[in-house]
Design a protein around this motif. Structure first.
Motif, mmCIF file in Angstrom:
data_model
loop_
_atom_site.group_PDB
_atom_site.id
_atom_site.type_symbol
_atom_site.label_atom_id
_atom_site.label_comp_id
_atom_site.label_asym_id
_atom_site.label_seq_id
_atom_site.Cartn_x
_atom_site.Cartn_y
_atom_site.Cartn_z
ATOM 1 N N VAL A 187 -2.673 8.375 5.124
ATOM 2 C CA VAL A 187 -2.132 6.888 5.195
ATOM 3 C C VAL A 187 -0.650 6.681 5.099
ATOM 4 O O VAL A 187 0.036 7.964 4.792
ATOM 5 N N CYS A 188 -0.080 5.229 5.211
ATOM 6 C CA CYS A 188 0.849 5.233 4.913
ATOM 7 C C CYS A 188 1.496 5.856 6.144
ATOM 8 O O CYS A 188 1.467 5.746 7.396
ATOM 9 N N ASP A 189 2.948 6.649 5.937
ATOM 10 C CA ASP A 189 3.232 7.334 6.588
ATOM 11 C C ASP A 189 2.823 8.337 7.886
ATOM 12 O O ASP A 189 2.897 8.748 8.754
ATOM 13 N N PRO B 201 9.192 4.876 -1.215
ATOM 14 C CA PRO B 201 8.093 5.684 -0.520
ATOM 15 C C PRO B 201 7.207 5.943 -2.305
ATOM 16 O O PRO B 201 7.364 6.815 -3.227
ATOM 17 N N CYS B 202 5.951 6.156 -1.863
ATOM 18 C CA CYS B 202 4.852 7.077 -3.131
ATOM 19 C C CYS B 202 5.336 7.831 -3.568
ATOM 20 O O CYS B 202 5.248 8.880 -2.619
ATOM 21 N N GLN B 203 5.757 7.937 -4.029
ATOM 22 C CA GLN B 203 5.623 9.815 -5.063
ATOM 23 C C GLN B 203 4.830 10.765 -5.711
ATOM 24 O O GLN B 203 4.889 12.060 -5.905
ATOM 25 N N LYS C 221 -0.643 8.039 11.356
ATOM 26 C CA LYS C 221 -0.554 8.192 12.589
ATOM 27 C C LYS C 221 -1.773 8.705 13.100
ATOM 28 O O LYS C 221 -2.840 9.330 14.029
ATOM 29 N N LEU C 222 -1.630 10.534 12.220
ATOM 30 C CA LEU C 222 -2.970 11.586 12.150
ATOM 31 C C LEU C 222 -3.659 11.161 12.310
ATOM 32 O O LEU C 222 -4.195 12.191 12.561
ATOM 33 N N ASN C 223 -4.363 10.038 10.716
ATOM 34 C CA ASN C 223 -5.985 9.467 10.508
ATOM 35 C C ASN C 223 -6.445 9.074 12.623
ATOM 36 O O ASN C 223 -7.333 9.157 12.688
ATOM 37 N N GLN C 224 -5.720 8.487 12.704
ATOM 38 C CA GLN C 224 -5.705 7.532 14.220
ATOM 39 C C GLN C 224 -5.933 8.470 15.017
ATOM 40 O O GLN C 224 -6.606 8.079 16.141
ATOM 41 N N ALA C 225 -4.906 9.240 15.036
ATOM 42 C CA ALA C 225 -4.303 10.466 15.933
ATOM 43 C C ALA C 225 -6.542 11.839 16.322
ATOM 44 O O ALA C 225 -6.702 11.927 17.462
ATOM 45 N N SER D 43 0.473 -1.079 0.152
ATOM 46 C CA SER D 43 -0.038 0.116 0.336
ATOM 47 C C SER D 43 0.750 0.992 -0.023
ATOM 48 O O SER D 43 0.272 2.460 -0.473
ATOM 49 N N CYS D 44 2.163 1.155 0.172
ATOM 50 C CA CYS D 44 3.138 2.218 0.386
ATOM 51 C C CYS D 44 4.362 2.211 -0.418
ATOM 52 O O CYS D 44 5.114 3.514 -0.144
ATOM 53 N N LYS D 45 4.795 0.915 -1.255
ATOM 54 C CA LYS D 45 5.473 1.410 -2.026
ATOM 55 C C LYS D 45 5.583 1.454 -3.347
ATOM 56 O O LYS D 45 4.624 0.739 -3.464
#
Length: 560
Positions: A138-140, A115-117, A143-147, A86-88
């Motif tokens: 998403v990806c990196d 990582p996604c460009q 955590k902001l979404n879950q926060a 999902s992230c590479k």
């Protein structure tokens, strides 16, 4: 004479109390629509890196979809389980031809993943849009979404402290209206947020505002209900949460856009603003604060609605002043009063521990609605459905086993089931779902008992402060739950071990608290410290009742 005596005479559970229940059901339905909304407005759909000239794999169909899938296989690396990352993505040649053949283009890519460009492509078959797809959380940035869930509960945590104090100072009814209005305003701001920061702030403030409904409605219902029917009232009012839980699953299934969903779940607040005019203030709180004339008005209304017309003559100012409520009705109580005396201090410590675990466990289960092999909407609905028999069972058994045993064992069993579920292989999806649902039922039973038990532990003059404090501690647990779920990326068994151990430990702590079944509500701090509110035998209660019925003159002489 105590307030419980007057309440029995004017009808401790009749038409007036049912009116209060009907109206206060609305805020209890509203609460889960917001508290569990994160599962849907911040859902993360399947996604992969956006590839140059290839952004329609999730929306394509037929042969075109098959061809695009083959190209994706060339541009996206696979995980160890065979699924696409999902992230590479693979790095592309610096001099590739945008007009060239795609299969040749991606066939010449490097085997080095990065990582996604160019952003992400999302599967929109389940969610039209969410906060994750809106701002690429998403990806990196996962955590902001879950926060966002944590931000919401930080607001709820702060609101618990503020509304707890204000409700004991200004009354239950005004704070409910403040909660309705501010929740509607901040909910609308959420829906029209133009940035992540704006949405996070609005979400936090909405959590702050909603707490007014959470901690005042239960107290208001309990304070208008006699001893015999407090369990029934607490159970019925909590069923509103279960209805809202199931309603959220239906609304989320029908409305897949996160902005539209927020507007829809916020709209009942507008109904609440209108219904508020029929909510009575707590006469118990009014007497505790020396506002006898206002208390008289509500008590007379209660007596008339319940058909107790003959008793209204005894509800004169002088008689009501004789009701034992507070040591000093002019004293302004604060949170500091919760820790000034030894027994109340013990209640504060132990109730804080079990409230943390109640919310921590409940939201730990509620926010984990994926991974059981079922559609998330169905899982959410099942989680709501299981709460109904859990609450009915609570009502049928609570007066028999007691508040303390019910609170303790519901937490211990919920924790044990979470631990058991963690060791069952993932291929047994049906078994894991069944155990999770049963665990959810016991966690909801713990939540139902907690509101009632806490309302009975704290005195009237500090009841909202007590509920505010415990709600504050609970929301810390609720805000930490989504963060603990992220721990799964480090150690698969981490979250269930933490949730299970916390629930079992706190359940054991509950045994240190006093039993409150069939006990009159304590009105002041001395009631708690000296146990003056504890009922002894039916015969003694009958004697008190006979003294009340002996006439106004005798009532004035013996009532104090």
């Amino acid at each position: 004479m105590r307030f419980e005596d007057v309440l029995r005479e004017i009808g401790g559970f009749n038409k007036f109390q049912f009116l209060v229940l009907y109206i206060l059901w609305l805020p209890r339905v509203i609460l889960p629509l917001h508290f569990l909304l994160h599962n849907f407005i911040s859902g993360v759909p399947p996604h992969h890196c956006a590839l140059p000239r290839l952004d329609g794999r999730f929306s394509a169909s037929g042969a075109e979809k098959e061809e695009l899938a083959q190209i994706v296989a060339l541009g996206i690396p696979r995980n160890s389980d065979g699924s696409y990352s999902s992230c590479k993505m693979y790095t592309m040649p610096m001099d590739f031809d945008l007009n060239g053949d795609l299969s040749v283009l991606y066939g010449n890519r490097s085997n080095v993943s990065v990582p996604c460009q160019n952003g992400w492509v999302y599967d929109r078959s389940q969610f039209t849009s969410t906060t994750a797809t809106e701002w690429d959380l998403v990806c990196d940035n996962k955590k902001l979404n879950q926060a966002l869930a944590t931000f919401f509960f930080i607001g709820v945590t702060m609101g618990a402290v503020v509304f707890g104090q204000l409700s004991d100072k200004f009354g239950r009814k005004p704070m409910i209206q403040v909660s309705f209005v501010s929740s509607a305003v901040f909910g609308i701001i959420e829906a029209f947020s133009s940035s992540y920061v704006m949405f996070a702030i609005a979400r936090t403030l909405c959590g702050f505002a909603l707490t007014g409904m959470s901690i005042t409605t239960v107290a208001l219902c309990v304070e208008w209900t006699d001893v015999k029917h407090r369990t029934f009232t607490g159970t019925i009012i909590s069923l509103g949460w279960s209805v809202g839980n199931m309603l959220l699953a239906l609304l989320a299934y029908l409305i897949r856009d996160w902005r539209h969903l927020i507007l829809v779940v916020t709209s009942p607040c507008l109904v609440g603003i209108i219904a508020w005019w029929w909510i009575p203030e707590s006469a118990r709180w009014l007497l505790a604060n020396g506002r006898v004339e206002e208390a008289q008005k509500y008590l007379i209304n209660c007596a008339k609605m319940n058909g107790k017309y003959s008793y209204t003559k005894k509800l004169d100012i002088e008689n009501l002043k004789k009701i034992t409520i507070a040591e000093d009705s002019n004293k302004n109580h604060s949170y500091l009063d919760l820790v000034r005396t030894p027994k109340l201090r013990k209640i504060v410590l132990c109730s804080g521990i079990f409230w943390f675990a109640v919310a921590f466990t409940y939201y730990g289960i509620s926010f984990n609605i994926t991974g059981f092999g079922l559609n998330i909407y169905l899982t959410q609905f099942i989680y709501g459905v299981i709460e109904v028999p859990a609450k009915v069972g609570t009502y049928l058994t609570l007066d028999r086993i007691g508040r303390r045993n019910g609170q303790a064992w519901s937490l211990i069993i919920a924790g044990a089931l979470i631990g058991l579920n963690s060791v069952i292989p993932t291929e047994f999806a049906a078994v894991r779902t069944g155990i999770a649902v049963i665990g959810k039922g016991f966690s909801e039973a713990a939540f139902t008992i907690a509101f009632l038990y806490t309302s009975e532990l704290y005195p009237t003059v500090l009841r909202q402060c007590g509920l505010g404090y415990t709600s504050f501690i609970a929301r810390i647990g609720g805000s930490l739950a989504p963060m603990v779920i992220l721990f799964e990326d480090i150690w698969h068994y981490g979250p269930p071990v933490v949730f299970s151990a916390t629930a079992v430990f706190s359940g054991c702590v509950v045994f240190l608290l006093p039993e409150t079944t069939n006990v009159q509500l304590p009105e002041n701090i001395l009631d708690v410290e000296e146990g003056r509110h504890t009922l002894s035998t039916e015969a003694e209660r009958d004697v008190e009742l006979n003294e009340m019925n002996s006439g106004p003159a005798d009532l004035q002489e013996k009532g104090s």
